[in-house]
Design a protein around this motif. Structure first.
Motif, PDB file in Angstrom:
ATOM      1  N   TRP A 112     -15.955   4.438   0.747  1.00 45.86           N
ATOM      2  CA  TRP A 112     -17.268   4.846   1.237  1.00 45.86           C
ATOM      3  C   TRP A 112     -17.696   4.083   2.496  1.00 45.86           C
ATOM      4  O   TRP A 112     -18.074   4.692   3.477  1.00 45.86           O
ATOM      5  N   CYS A 113     -17.643   2.767   2.467  1.00 44.16           N
ATOM      6  CA  CYS A 113     -18.138   1.975   3.603  1.00 44.16           C
ATOM      7  C   CYS A 113     -17.015   1.388   4.451  1.00 44.16           C
ATOM      8  O   CYS A 113     -17.264   0.830   5.507  1.00 44.16           O
ATOM      9  N   HIS A 114     -15.784   1.487   3.988  1.00 44.81           N
ATOM     10  CA  HIS A 114     -14.589   1.035   4.708  1.00 44.81           C
ATOM     11  C   HIS A 114     -14.519  -0.479   4.888  1.00 44.81           C
ATOM     12  O   HIS A 114     -13.898  -0.961   5.827  1.00 44.81           O
ATOM     13  N   ARG A 133     -20.620   0.368  -4.507  1.00 46.57           N
ATOM     14  CA  ARG A 133     -20.083   1.460  -5.312  1.00 46.57           C
ATOM     15  C   ARG A 133     -18.783   1.039  -5.980  1.00 46.57           C
ATOM     16  O   ARG A 133     -18.083   0.163  -5.509  1.00 46.57           O
ATOM     17  N   ILE A 134     -18.470   1.696  -7.067  1.00 50.40           N
ATOM     18  CA  ILE A 134     -17.227   1.424  -7.792  1.00 50.40           C
ATOM     19  C   ILE A 134     -16.198   2.457  -7.350  1.00 50.40           C
ATOM     20  O   ILE A 134     -16.496   3.649  -7.265  1.00 50.40           O
ATOM     21  N   PHE A 135     -14.988   1.975  -7.053  1.00 51.99           N
ATOM     22  CA  PHE A 135     -13.910   2.873  -6.678  1.00 51.99           C
ATOM     23  C   PHE A 135     -12.653   2.493  -7.442  1.00 51.99           C
ATOM     24  O   PHE A 135     -12.587   1.456  -8.077  1.00 51.99           O
ATOM     25  N   TYR A 178     -12.896  -1.209  -9.174  1.00 52.95           N
ATOM     26  CA  TYR A 178     -13.322  -2.344  -8.356  1.00 52.95           C
ATOM     27  C   TYR A 178     -14.660  -2.003  -7.722  1.00 52.95           C
ATOM     28  O   TYR A 178     -14.851  -0.891  -7.220  1.00 52.95           O
ATOM     29  N   GLN A 179     -15.593  -2.954  -7.750  1.00 52.98           N
ATOM     30  CA  GLN A 179     -16.903  -2.730  -7.151  1.00 52.98           C
ATOM     31  C   GLN A 179     -16.926  -3.313  -5.746  1.00 52.98           C
ATOM     32  O   GLN A 179     -16.535  -4.460  -5.525  1.00 52.98           O
TER      33      GLN A 179
END
Length: 85
Positions: A46-48, A74-76, A65-66
Motif C-alpha cells: 500500500w505505502c511502499h 495495514r496488515i499484508f 506482517y503489519q
C-alpha cells in the motif's frame, strides 16, 4: 447544500462511484524487490515502505506482517516462494 442532504445523497449513490477500483491482480501481498546490490527486500503493497531483507534460500509462507509506517499500519501477507531463484 446541508450536511444532512449530502449524507442522504451518499447513502443513495453507490460508494464505488467515488473510489478507484483496486488494480488488476492486487491481492494484499507484499512486494519483493531487488535493490542495486542484489539484495531482496519486502515492501508494503500500500505505502511502499521498505521493511526487511529476504536472505537467499529463505522460505516464508502466508506470514502476516503489519506495516510500520505511521500513516499506513495495514496488515499484508509475505510469501517468498518462487522469489529466491
Amino acid at each position: 447544500m446541508s450536511i444532512s442532504k449530502v449524507i442522504e445523497s451518499i447513502e443513495r449513490e453507490s460508494f464505488s462511484q467515488f473510489m478507484n477500483p483496486p488494480e488488476d491482480g492486487f491481492d494484499g501481498q507484499a512486494d519483493i524487490r531487488t535493490n542495486a546490490q542484489g539484495q531482496k527486500w519486502v515492501y508494503c503493497p500500500w505505502c511502499h515502505k521498505k521493511h526487511f531483507p529476504v536472505n537467499k534460500g529463505a522460505k516464508i509462507q502466508d506470514f502476516q506482517y503489519q506495516c510500520r509506517n505511521s500513516k499506513c499500519k495495514r496488515i499484508f501477507i509475505v510469501n517468498t516462494e518462487g522469489q529466491n531463484e
